[in-house]
Design a protein around this motif. Structure first.
Motif, short mmCIF file in Angstrom:
data_model
loop_
_atom_site.label_atom_id
_atom_site.label_comp_id
_atom_site.label_asym_id
_atom_site.label_seq_id
_atom_site.Cartn_x
_atom_site.Cartn_y
_atom_site.Cartn_z
N LEU A 1 0.86 -1.18 0.00
CA LEU A 1 0.00 0.00 0.00
C LEU A 1 0.90 1.23 0.00
CD1 LEU A 1 -2.99 0.99 0.31
CD2 LEU A 1 -2.49 1.19 2.77
N ARG A 2 0.72 2.08 -0.99
CA ARG A 2 1.61 3.23 -1.16
C ARG A 2 0.90 4.48 -0.65
NH1 ARG A 2 6.02 1.72 -3.99
NH2 ARG A 2 5.85 -0.22 -5.19
N CYS A 3 1.45 5.03 0.44
CA CYS A 3 0.85 6.19 1.11
C CYS A 3 1.74 7.41 0.92
CB CYS A 3 0.66 5.92 2.59
SG CYS A 3 -0.32 4.44 2.97
N THR B 1 4.22 1.59 2.33
CA THR B 1 5.29 2.59 2.30
C THR B 1 4.65 3.96 2.50
OG1 THR B 1 5.15 2.97 -0.09
CG2 THR B 1 6.63 1.21 0.67
N LEU B 2 5.47 4.90 2.96
CA LEU B 2 5.00 6.28 3.15
C LEU B 2 6.05 7.25 2.65
CD1 LEU B 2 3.09 8.46 4.42
CD2 LEU B 2 4.46 8.24 6.50
N ASP B 3 5.65 8.14 1.76
CA ASP B 3 6.48 9.26 1.34
C ASP B 3 5.95 10.52 2.02
OD1 ASP B 3 7.95 7.63 -0.27
OD2 ASP B 3 7.48 8.66 -2.15
N VAL C 1 -2.93 6.31 -1.36
CA VAL C 1 -3.58 6.84 -0.16
C VAL C 1 -2.85 8.08 0.31
CG1 VAL C 1 -4.20 6.35 2.24
CG2 VAL C 1 -4.36 4.53 0.52
N PHE C 2 -3.62 9.12 0.65
CA PHE C 2 -3.06 10.33 1.26
C PHE C 2 -3.45 10.31 2.74
CE2 PHE C 2 -3.17 14.67 2.78
CZ PHE C 2 -2.04 15.25 2.21
N VAL D 1 -4.65 -0.36 7.95
CA VAL D 1 -4.64 -1.82 7.93
C VAL D 1 -5.75 -2.34 7.03
CG1 VAL D 1 -5.01 -3.87 9.35
CG2 VAL D 1 -3.51 -2.04 10.18
N ARG D 2 -6.94 -1.76 7.14
CA ARG D 2 -8.07 -2.18 6.28
C ARG D 2 -7.74 -1.99 4.80
NH1 ARG D 2 -13.70 0.29 7.05
NH2 ARG D 2 -14.16 -1.35 5.53
N LEU D 3 -7.20 -0.83 4.46
CA LEU D 3 -6.92 -0.55 3.05
C LEU D 3 -5.86 -1.49 2.50
CD1 LEU D 3 -6.96 3.36 3.15
CD2 LEU D 3 -8.67 1.86 2.10
N SER D 4 -4.93 -1.92 3.35
CA SER D 4 -3.92 -2.88 2.90
C SER D 4 -4.50 -4.27 2.75
CB SER D 4 -2.76 -2.89 3.91
OG SER D 4 -1.80 -3.86 3.56
N ARG D 5 -5.37 -4.67 3.69
CA ARG D 5 -5.89 -6.04 3.69
C ARG D 5 -7.12 -6.23 2.81
NH1 ARG D 5 -5.50 -7.36 10.22
NH2 ARG D 5 -3.27 -7.95 10.23
N GLU D 6 -7.78 -5.14 2.46
CA GLU D 6 -9.02 -5.24 1.69
C GLU D 6 -8.86 -4.52 0.35
OE1 GLU D 6 -12.52 -4.19 3.96
OE2 GLU D 6 -11.50 -4.70 5.85
#
Length: 385
Positions: A204-206, A238-240, A284-285, A340-345
């Motif tokens: 998941l790229r944040c 990951t988070l930028d 994701v922001f 966590v939800r956005l990564s798993r779902e």
């Protein structure tokens, strides 16, 4: 020219008063400049009075042309170039006599001595005055309310406004008066999603874009990411982080202590083109601030088609709908659960992304200019013009 029987579109002389203005960077600075330029494009004569020195330290009343906006640099020689000048009121008074503006639009934060001086001088001069708060007054409402009740500000003929309904509610509690909304504006076309960009694969790229200052809660964001990774496992997200400021060193230490050097990248300040490019690589922001009066960076991300995760009781809730195009949360623990939800779902992520891309936000410059117009007319009525 902005009294009720006449039309704002006839062309008026507008004076903006703001402690901060470019070359300083930040939300108020950017919005005041962009609003002033948009009004010039409409055919108005626009001046900005600011305590911020110019690019080469210009001050003392020097006037600069900024794409048609006349910027009056009224700063003093203050350490670190701070936008402060206690001796400015006489010069502001003289400029208002000289310019004879149709309206003075004051842009305020919690601490805005130059702006508040400008408002006082303009009210004394009988000029229609609009005051727009660009901040949340949480934690200061009781003290400010008591101060207003003991002063002439309680009855001053000013059109009060804020950049969001959430911020306006707090201003209303302070002044016990009607408060309008003049939302921040932006060029929606500039931030339109890139239909040709492939959807990022893998973790998941944040992304988060903010000034790295305590009130934006950058260090808390590192804690949120650390908790999410602890639940999801290595390689999950990951988070930028785009931006710079005094909290950067603290965030770097937290990243190192949490073992997140392969997860979090602190990329520093980027120009708009660089931010736009970064958004094409993200899904994701994340907006960790709890005192966010509007959230222009979140709006840009929302316009770029990213799923925004933010705190519910902020101005961001005015352009992000929970469970439709983003997720709104009540605290940091809920923000962890959202990531966590956005990564798993992946189905949830895909649905929110599709709506974020399809349903464009409405906060363009036309909306902002129309809202400012309403406040200018209201200010003229309050001033008896």
């Amino acid at each position: 020219m902005i009294t009720a029987p006449r039309h704002y579109c006839d062309g008026v002389l507008i004076v903006h008063v703001s402690d901060c203005y470019p070359p300083r960077t930040g939300g108020i600075e950017t919005q005041v400049r962009d609003l002033a330029r948009a009004q010039v494009a409409q055919g108005h004569e626009v001046h900005v009075l600011t305590a911020t020195p110019g690019p080469a330290g210009e001050r003392g009343g020097l006037v600069q042309d900024d794409d048609g906006v006349r910027v009056h640099r009224l700063g003093a020689r203050i350490p670190f170039g701070l936008p402060v000048n206690p001796a400015a009121p006489p010069r502001v008074r003289a400029l208002l006599r000289e310019l004879r503006p149709d309206v003075v639009h004051v842009h305020a934060g919690v601490l805005s001595p130059f702006a508040f001086d400008g408002a006082r001088v303009a009210v004394d001069a009988g000029v229609p005055v609009v005051v727009t708060w660009h901040c949340m007054l949480d934690g200061t409402v009781p003290a400010l309310r008591a101060a207003v009740r003991r002063s002439r500000w309680a009855s001053a003929p000013m059109a009060l406004s804020a950049v969001s309904g959430a911020a306006a509610q707090r201003v209303g509690e302070v002044f016990d008066a009607p408060v309008g909304v003049v939302p921040n504006g932006m060029d929606l076309a500039r931030w339109a999603p890139d239909a040709t960009a492939p959807s990022p694969a893998g973790p998941l790229r944040c992304v988060a874009t903010m000034r790295l200052a305590p009130r934006k809660r950058g260090p808390a964001l590192i804690g949120v990411v650390a908790d999410a990774v602890a639940q999801l496992g290595p390689g999950s997200l990951t988070l930028d982080v785009i931006g710079d400021g005094p909290a950067r060193a603290s965030m770097e230490r937290r990243v190192a202590r949490a073992g997140l050097t392969d997860v979090v990248r602190l990329r520093g300040r980027l120009e708009r083109a660089g931010v736009r490019a970064a958004y094409t690589q993200a899904q994701v922001f994340v907006a960790p601030a709890v005192l966010e009066a509007f959230g222009i960076a979140a709006l840009e991300a929302r316009a770029a088609g990213l799923v925004v995760v933010a705190h519910r009781a902020t101005g961001i809730a005015e352009f992000v709908t929970d469970g439709v195009d983003g997720l709104l949360v009540d605290d940091d623990a809920a923000m962890v659960r959202a990531l966590v939800r956005l990564s798993r779902e992946p189905a949830l992520l895909a649905r929110l992304q599709a709506r974020a891309r399809a349903d464009r936000p409405t906060h363009d410059w036309a909306l902002t200019l129309e809202a400012a117009q309403r406040e200018y007319v209201r200010a003229a009525e309050l001033a008896g013009r």
